[in-house]
Design a protein around this motif. Structure first.
Motif, short mmCIF file in Angstrom:
data_model
loop_
_atom_site.label_atom_id
_atom_site.label_comp_id
_atom_site.label_asym_id
_atom_site.label_seq_id
_atom_site.Cartn_x
_atom_site.Cartn_y
_atom_site.Cartn_z
N PRO A 58 -15.93 -46.34 82.09
CA PRO A 58 -17.37 -46.56 82.47
C PRO A 58 -18.33 -45.59 81.97
N ASP A 59 -18.12 -44.47 81.66
CA ASP A 59 -18.81 -43.47 81.19
C ASP A 59 -19.01 -43.52 79.40
N ASP A 60 -17.78 -44.16 78.87
CA ASP A 60 -17.81 -44.28 77.55
C ASP A 60 -18.14 -45.75 76.96
N ILE A 61 -18.73 -46.44 77.61
CA ILE A 61 -19.22 -47.84 77.42
C ILE A 61 -20.55 -47.81 76.56
N ASP A 62 -20.78 -48.25 75.69
CA ASP A 62 -22.03 -48.25 75.07
C ASP A 62 -23.00 -49.25 75.42
N ASP A 63 -23.93 -48.86 76.15
CA ASP A 63 -24.90 -49.99 76.74
C ASP A 63 -25.86 -50.18 75.39
N ASP A 64 -26.38 -51.42 75.44
CA ASP A 64 -27.50 -51.91 74.58
C ASP A 64 -28.64 -51.09 74.57
N VAL A 65 -29.13 -50.41 73.61
CA VAL A 65 -30.28 -49.74 73.54
C VAL A 65 -31.28 -50.58 72.85
#
Length: 109
Positions: free
Chosen positions: A85-92
């Motif tokens: 979960p810490d490595d998931i790229d969230d939409d910026v």
């Protein structure tokens, strides 16, 4: 060569004197491999060894540490191929139209 001989020889090579409950370690490694992922087995065994060594744990304390690791592995609910979960790229958000030139951030101070 059997496992006991290997353990004795390895302890000599590593210049350590210890008793190994190989059943405990192998059971923990099997559970980690089955309930977490295959590659978790050697890492789990290694970290158990670090914990045992850093606390100079007696046999009863070793069993407690192994039981804690086993409980974690048993209740592990993430599939082996699930992303961290810490490595998931969230939409910026696209804020190119916003002027940030006067803003200061903690890392600038």
């Amino acid at each position: 060569m059997n496992l006991h001989d290997w353990i004795d020889e390895l302890c000599d090579v590593l210049d350590i004197e210890t008793e190994v409950d190989e059943g405990l370690v192998l059971d923990l490694a099997r559970i980690a491999a089955n309930d977490v992922q295959k590659t978790a087995a050697p890492i789990t065994a290694y970290l158990l060894g670090v914990a045992v060594g850093s606390t100079d744990a007696n046999p009863e304390a070793q069993e407690v540490l192994a039981a804690k690791a086993q409980a974690l592995a048993t209740r592990w609910d993430r599939p082996a191929d699930a992303p961290d979960p810490d490595d998931i790229d969230d939409d910026v958000p696209d804020d190119r139209a916003v002027d940030h030139s006067g803003e200061r951030f903690d890392e600038d101070e």
